[in-house]
Design an enzyme around this catalytic site. Structure first.
Site, mmCIF file in Angstrom:
data_model
loop_
_atom_site.group_PDB
_atom_site.id
_atom_site.type_symbol
_atom_site.label_atom_id
_atom_site.label_comp_id
_atom_site.label_asym_id
_atom_site.label_seq_id
_atom_site.Cartn_x
_atom_site.Cartn_y
_atom_site.Cartn_z
ATOM 1 N N LEU A 1 1.049 -1.282 0.012
ATOM 2 C CA LEU A 1 0.098 -0.022 -0.020
ATOM 3 C C LEU A 1 0.819 1.106 -0.079
ATOM 4 O O LEU A 1 1.932 1.159 0.686
ATOM 5 C CB LEU A 1 -0.698 0.021 1.211
ATOM 6 C CG LEU A 1 -2.164 -0.912 1.403
ATOM 7 C CD1 LEU A 1 -2.714 -0.691 2.768
ATOM 8 C CD2 LEU A 1 -3.058 -0.272 0.059
ATOM 9 N N ASP A 2 0.592 2.226 -0.642
ATOM 10 C CA ASP A 2 1.171 3.630 -0.821
ATOM 11 C C ASP A 2 1.422 4.039 0.867
ATOM 12 O O ASP A 2 0.250 3.762 1.588
ATOM 13 C CB ASP A 2 0.764 4.397 -1.623
ATOM 14 C CG ASP A 2 0.725 4.219 -2.854
ATOM 15 O OD1 ASP A 2 1.614 3.438 -3.403
ATOM 16 O OD2 ASP A 2 -0.036 4.643 -3.820
ATOM 17 N N PRO A 3 2.545 4.792 0.931
ATOM 18 C CA PRO A 3 2.432 5.214 2.383
ATOM 19 C C PRO A 3 1.260 5.959 2.983
ATOM 20 O O PRO A 3 0.682 5.798 3.983
ATOM 21 C CB PRO A 3 3.526 6.250 2.031
ATOM 22 C CG PRO A 3 4.526 5.746 1.284
ATOM 23 C CD PRO A 3 3.664 4.963 0.294
ATOM 24 N N ALA B 1 -1.928 5.500 2.174
ATOM 25 C CA ALA B 1 -2.988 4.643 1.935
ATOM 26 C C ALA B 1 -3.244 4.000 3.313
ATOM 27 O O ALA B 1 -2.411 3.716 4.073
ATOM 28 C CB ALA B 1 -2.879 3.859 0.782
#
EC number: 5.4.99.25
Length: 303
Positions: free
Chosen positions: A46-48, A50
């Site tokens: 997951l993106d930071p 998110a």
């Protein structure tokens, strides 16, 4: 002789409800530290910024990560209409703007183009490798490069809310390899108004739901405490999408040594991939052939 790993030899899954502002790898390291585990990994970055499901595999469960990665997953995300950014999310710089705001019906119509088997170009600020280098590093250096389109299966993409004219909230169920930021970018381009992701949450991934996840705060609070072990889920959850066959005791012994072993499976056919169990514990994953399981992965669980 290889160096022995430090830490506890524990196996299973810990489902974390990841907060924004921390990387997926940082969460994995925190779980590993808190449990004192020898080995840990995760099933899908997951993106930071998110939030939501981050399934952390420990020990032998890391061998089941591909089956969770391949499973369907669902995201809820908010798209900011009228602006494109260089990162396709709110962390980037605005590079294009528009005063155009499509109607709900226009958005619903446009979403149809993103359902089914589609081709998607990942964002330039992503971990995709270009000639051995990460795309985001090239993008940060303002280098000119192209990323090839990749296939993505989208089972569903629907409009669930329109908080105001500038924002739409969508839910998407898709297969592996999808970039929600690319969906927002491409939707904005199709609508002629630009767009980027404002907020993103993974609400479920395979058998794991965000609402059942443990918080990072709880992990920190229970670090090194046996109570944290109660949040571990069995390794076998990662194999739910595969058919199960029962090993004979002799078959299990052979499988643990990497050899084909006798199994009993009423609902499998010659050549099917499945997993073999003994007393409810996974012994191996492999291919079923004429009453035997030919192993591709073997699990060294305590019996």
């Amino acid at each position: 002789m290889g160096r022995k790993r430090k830490g506890r030899n524990i196996s299973g899954w810990m489902v974390v409800d990841k907060p924004g502002g921390i990387s997926s790898n940082a969460v994995v390291n925190k779980v590993r530290w808190a449990l004192g585990a020898q080995k840990a990994g995760h099933a899908g970055t997951l993106d930071p910024e998110a939030t939501g499901v981050l399934a952390v595999a420990l020990g032998e469960a890391t061998k089941t990560v591909p089956y969770i990665t391949d499973a369907l997953k669902a995201y809820q995300f908010t798209v900011r209409l009228g602006q494109a950014t260089n990162t396709d999310d709110a962390e980037g710089e605005v590079i294009n703007e528009s005063d155009l705001r499509p109607s709900d019906d226009e958005i619903k119509e446009a979403l149809l183009a993103f359902v089914g088997d589609i081709e998607q170009i990942p964002p330039k600020f992503s971990a995709v490798k270009i000639d051995g280098q990460r795309a985001y590093k090239l993008a940060r250096d303002d280098q000119d490069f192209e990323i090839a389109a990749r296939p993505l299966y989208v089972e569903e993409l629907v409009l669930v809310d329109r908080p105001d004219e500038d924002h739409v909230t969508l839910e998407m169920t898709c297969g592996k390899g999808g970039y929600v930021r690319a969906i927002a970018r491409d939707l904005g381009e199709k609508l002629g108004c630009f767009g980027h992701v404002r907020e993103l949450r993974r609400i479920w991934s395979g058998p794991f739901d965000a609402e059942d996840g443990i918080s990072v705060e709880t992990i920190e609070k229970l670090a090194k405490d046996p109570a944290l072990d109660t949040h571990l889920r069995p390794l076998e959850i990662g194999l739910e999408d595969l058919p199960e066959v029962k090993c004979t005791p002799e078959g299990a012994m052979r499988l643990r040594n990497g050899n084909p072993g006798m199994v009993i499976g009423a609902d499998v056919q010659f050549g099917d991939e499945c997993w073999g169990s003994l007393d409810g514990k996974a012994v191996a994953v492999g291919v079923y052939k004429s009453g035997e399981l030919h192993p591709s992965r073997v699990f060294n669980q305590d019996t």
